[in-house]
Write a protein that holds these residues in place. Structure first.
Motif, mmCIF file in Angstrom:
data_model
loop_
_atom_site.group_PDB
_atom_site.id
_atom_site.type_symbol
_atom_site.label_atom_id
_atom_site.label_comp_id
_atom_site.label_asym_id
_atom_site.label_seq_id
_atom_site.Cartn_x
_atom_site.Cartn_y
_atom_site.Cartn_z
ATOM 1 N N ALA A 123 3.744 -35.383 -33.164
ATOM 2 C CA ALA A 123 4.707 -35.409 -33.868
ATOM 3 C C ALA A 123 4.835 -36.154 -34.995
ATOM 4 C CB ALA A 123 6.001 -35.881 -33.294
ATOM 5 N N LEU A 124 4.691 -36.452 -35.858
ATOM 6 C CA LEU A 124 4.105 -36.888 -36.932
ATOM 7 C C LEU A 124 5.662 -38.091 -37.728
ATOM 8 C CD1 LEU A 124 1.531 -35.407 -38.921
ATOM 9 C CD2 LEU A 124 1.334 -36.884 -37.219
ATOM 10 N N ALA A 125 5.360 -38.906 -38.625
ATOM 11 C CA ALA A 125 6.546 -39.361 -38.512
ATOM 12 C C ALA A 125 7.810 -38.528 -39.780
ATOM 13 C CB ALA A 125 5.740 -41.061 -39.864
ATOM 14 N N ASN A 126 6.335 -38.187 -41.092
ATOM 15 C CA ASN A 126 7.140 -37.164 -42.136
ATOM 16 C C ASN A 126 7.820 -36.005 -41.824
ATOM 17 O OD1 ASN A 126 5.328 -35.680 -41.189
ATOM 18 N ND2 ASN A 126 4.096 -35.219 -43.056
ATOM 19 N N GLY A 127 8.072 -36.172 -40.378
ATOM 20 C CA GLY A 127 9.079 -34.695 -40.030
ATOM 21 C C GLY A 127 8.367 -33.270 -39.701
ATOM 22 N N ALA A 128 6.922 -33.515 -39.899
ATOM 23 C CA ALA A 128 5.864 -32.294 -39.276
ATOM 24 C C ALA A 128 5.619 -32.762 -37.340
ATOM 25 C CB ALA A 128 3.922 -32.659 -39.698
ATOM 26 N N ASN A 129 5.961 -31.539 -36.765
ATOM 27 C CA ASN A 129 5.635 -31.257 -35.097
ATOM 28 C C ASN A 129 4.576 -30.296 -35.140
ATOM 29 O OD1 ASN A 129 8.050 -33.294 -34.303
ATOM 30 N ND2 ASN A 129 9.216 -31.484 -35.597
ATOM 31 N N ILE A 130 4.197 -30.898 -34.366
ATOM 32 C CA ILE A 130 2.542 -30.091 -34.531
ATOM 33 C C ILE A 130 2.034 -30.099 -32.650
ATOM 34 C CG2 ILE A 130 0.506 -29.500 -35.261
ATOM 35 C CD1 ILE A 130 0.726 -31.497 -37.705
ATOM 36 N N LEU A 131 1.872 -28.291 -32.672
ATOM 37 C CA LEU A 131 1.658 -28.330 -31.297
ATOM 38 C C LEU A 131 -0.011 -27.144 -31.760
ATOM 39 C CD1 LEU A 131 1.907 -27.748 -27.903
ATOM 40 C CD2 LEU A 131 3.282 -25.594 -28.358
ATOM 41 N N LEU A 132 -0.998 -28.185 -31.089
ATOM 42 C CA LEU A 132 -2.707 -27.533 -30.969
ATOM 43 C C LEU A 132 -2.928 -26.873 -29.548
ATOM 44 C CD1 LEU A 132 -4.176 -30.974 -32.044
ATOM 45 C CD2 LEU A 132 -3.906 -29.259 -33.471
ATOM 46 N N SER A 133 -3.735 -25.319 -30.667
ATOM 47 C CA SER A 133 -3.767 -24.382 -29.183
ATOM 48 C C SER A 133 -5.442 -25.146 -28.586
ATOM 49 C CB SER A 133 -4.528 -23.181 -29.852
ATOM 50 O OG SER A 133 -5.724 -23.441 -30.473
ATOM 51 N N PRO A 134 -5.188 -24.840 -27.203
ATOM 52 C CA PRO A 134 -6.480 -25.382 -26.922
ATOM 53 C C PRO A 134 -8.148 -25.757 -27.475
ATOM 54 C CG PRO A 134 -5.296 -24.117 -25.480
ATOM 55 C CD PRO A 134 -4.665 -23.670 -26.583
ATOM 56 N N ALA A 135 -8.218 -26.881 -27.666
ATOM 57 C CA ALA A 135 -9.652 -26.850 -28.144
ATOM 58 C C ALA A 135 -9.979 -26.765 -29.760
ATOM 59 C CB ALA A 135 -11.411 -25.427 -27.541
ATOM 60 N N SER A 136 -8.910 -27.147 -29.540
ATOM 61 C CA SER A 136 -8.109 -27.475 -31.542
ATOM 62 C C SER A 136 -8.410 -28.369 -32.135
ATOM 63 C CB SER A 136 -6.942 -27.069 -31.416
ATOM 64 O OG SER A 136 -7.312 -25.727 -31.536
ATOM 65 N N ARG A 137 -8.483 -28.955 -33.175
ATOM 66 C CA ARG A 137 -8.377 -30.360 -33.487
ATOM 67 C C ARG A 137 -7.608 -30.517 -35.674
ATOM 68 N NH1 ARG A 137 -12.640 -33.729 -35.905
ATOM 69 N NH2 ARG A 137 -14.104 -31.918 -35.904
ATOM 70 N N ILE A 138 -6.835 -31.231 -35.125
ATOM 71 C CA ILE A 138 -6.095 -31.857 -36.825
ATOM 72 C C ILE A 138 -7.088 -33.016 -37.592
ATOM 73 C CG2 ILE A 138 -4.784 -30.447 -36.861
ATOM 74 C CD1 ILE A 138 -2.697 -32.158 -36.707
ATOM 75 N N VAL A 139 -7.367 -33.589 -38.603
ATOM 76 C CA VAL A 139 -7.086 -34.609 -38.974
ATOM 77 C C VAL A 139 -6.169 -35.041 -40.144
ATOM 78 C CG1 VAL A 139 -9.037 -36.010 -40.866
ATOM 79 C CG2 VAL A 139 -10.226 -34.450 -38.679
ATOM 80 N N VAL A 140 -5.024 -35.606 -39.623
ATOM 81 C CA VAL A 140 -4.613 -36.660 -40.758
ATOM 82 C C VAL A 140 -4.598 -37.706 -41.407
ATOM 83 C CG1 VAL A 140 -2.099 -37.043 -40.725
ATOM 84 C CG2 VAL A 140 -2.889 -35.658 -38.823
ATOM 85 N N HIS A 141 -4.210 -37.791 -42.840
ATOM 86 C CA HIS A 141 -4.250 -38.411 -44.161
ATOM 87 C C HIS A 141 -3.448 -38.998 -44.808
ATOM 88 C CE1 HIS A 141 -8.739 -36.644 -43.946
ATOM 89 N NE2 HIS A 141 -8.222 -35.636 -43.657
ATOM 90 N N GLY A 142 -3.368 -40.428 -45.060
ATOM 91 C CA GLY A 142 -2.409 -41.088 -45.766
ATOM 92 C C GLY A 142 -0.892 -41.417 -45.163
ATOM 93 N N LYS A 143 -0.732 -42.377 -45.320
ATOM 94 C CA LYS A 143 -0.024 -43.308 -43.938
ATOM 95 C C LYS A 143 1.793 -42.465 -44.565
ATOM 96 C CE LYS A 143 2.568 -45.352 -48.748
ATOM 97 N NZ LYS A 143 2.231 -47.275 -49.225
#
Length: 318
Positions: A123-143
């Protein structure tokens, strides 16, 4: 303590509870979204906690020392430490801890990864809620987390509508522009797929001119050559892995096999004779061990063991 203060403390307690709940595999996303929409203060409280958590984590050694000085009698429980930091102001807390005024700077990217065999909620502060599937990866940029990179695997995004901001998700050479919707993005085996279950997104690519706009019930698939294919998709099949199944509609076989590799933990090679094939159908995930045999049965091809523990789909024994 005033009635307003009691209400504020209650809202913070609820926000802290939701932050913890969203880390579980069985997170109640619908309940969370309903709670957010019930009162504008809910979003403010959740955003403040998310920002505070990120800043405390970034300076955890200094902040930890400050809390140790405060003593456990003054702040006896972890969640009260968080509310204390919110009340005093995180900038003031860090200034006291570090002894120097903090300078505004672009934070380092945050990396979130799901382990094999287990999904992960973010859950990100900008209102984006993300569910990662197994063995997945995301990179979040910026404040403000306005740019999210899907490095590998698949993720389901639930984003609240906010006309004042635009969220961009990057997946290889593709960019998904979101204005408030629910959609799933897959980047596997050199192929790309985005499906929309609610709202709309726009997709741009370094390999194509202009944007492609997707509405709910549509998916866009991109191959290694950069060709894009827009097609209908059942809303229930968008992010179907959340329900324990992998559903495909005319998906490149490379994407299907890459998904199976993630869930089974085995490296799967596609025989050259099948490289241009597509697949439509549903596979039950289970523990991942039956995914490849089931796919082979549906396609009428064989599975062959290879050196080093890999397996090959199709072709003759070698």
């Amino acid at each position: 303590m005033t009635a307003q203060s009691n209400l504020d403390e209650r809202v913070l307690d609820e926000a802290l509870a939701w932050q913890a709940a969203l880390e579980r595999d069985d997170a109640d996303w619908d309940g969370y979204m309903a709670w957010l929409e019930a009162d504008p203060r809910h979003r403010q409280a959740f955003d403040s906690i998310a920002l505070t958590t990120a800043m405390v984590e970034e300076h955890k050694d200094a902040v930890g020392s400050l809390f140790d000085v405060q003593g456990e009698q003054a702040i006896p429980r972890p969640h009260r430490r968080m509310k204390w930091a919110l009340g005093v102001g995180i900038v003031a807390v860090l200034a006291l801890a570090i002894g120097l005024p903090l300078r505004q700077q672009e934070p380092a990217p945050s990396v979130y990864a799901a382990d094999a065999g287990k999904s992960r909620a973010v859950a990100l502060a900008n209102g984006a809620n993300i569910l990662l599937s197994p063995a997945s990866r995301i990179v979040v940029h910026g404040k403000d987390a306005a740019r999210i990179e899907l490095a590998s695997g698949e993720a389901f995004f639930a984003v609240r509508h906010d006309p004042s901001r635009m969220l961009t998700i990057e997946a290889g050479p593709y960019r998904i522009i979101d204005i408030g919707t629910r959609f799933s993005v897959n980047l596997s085996g050199g192929t790309f797929r985005v499906g929309v279950s609610e709202g709309a997104v726009a997709v741009a690519s370094d390999k194509a001119e202009g944007e492609v706009r997707l509405q709910a019930g549509q998916q866009l698939t991109g191959g290694a050559n950069g060709d894009l294919t827009l097609a209908p998709v059942a809303v229930a099949d968008v992010g179907s892995w959340r329900a324990g199944r992998l559903s495909y509609s005319d998906a490149p076989l490379a994407l299907v096999v890459a998904d199976i590799s993630r869930y089974s933990g085995k490296r799967v090679i596609i025989d050259p004779s099948l490289e241009t094939r597509h697949f439509s159908g549903t596979l039950v995930i289970g523990d991942g061990s039956r995914l490849l045999p089931d796919l082979a049965t549906v396609m009428g091809v064989a599975v062959h063991s290879q050196a080093g523990g890999a397996v090959r789909l199709g072709g003759a024994d070698r």
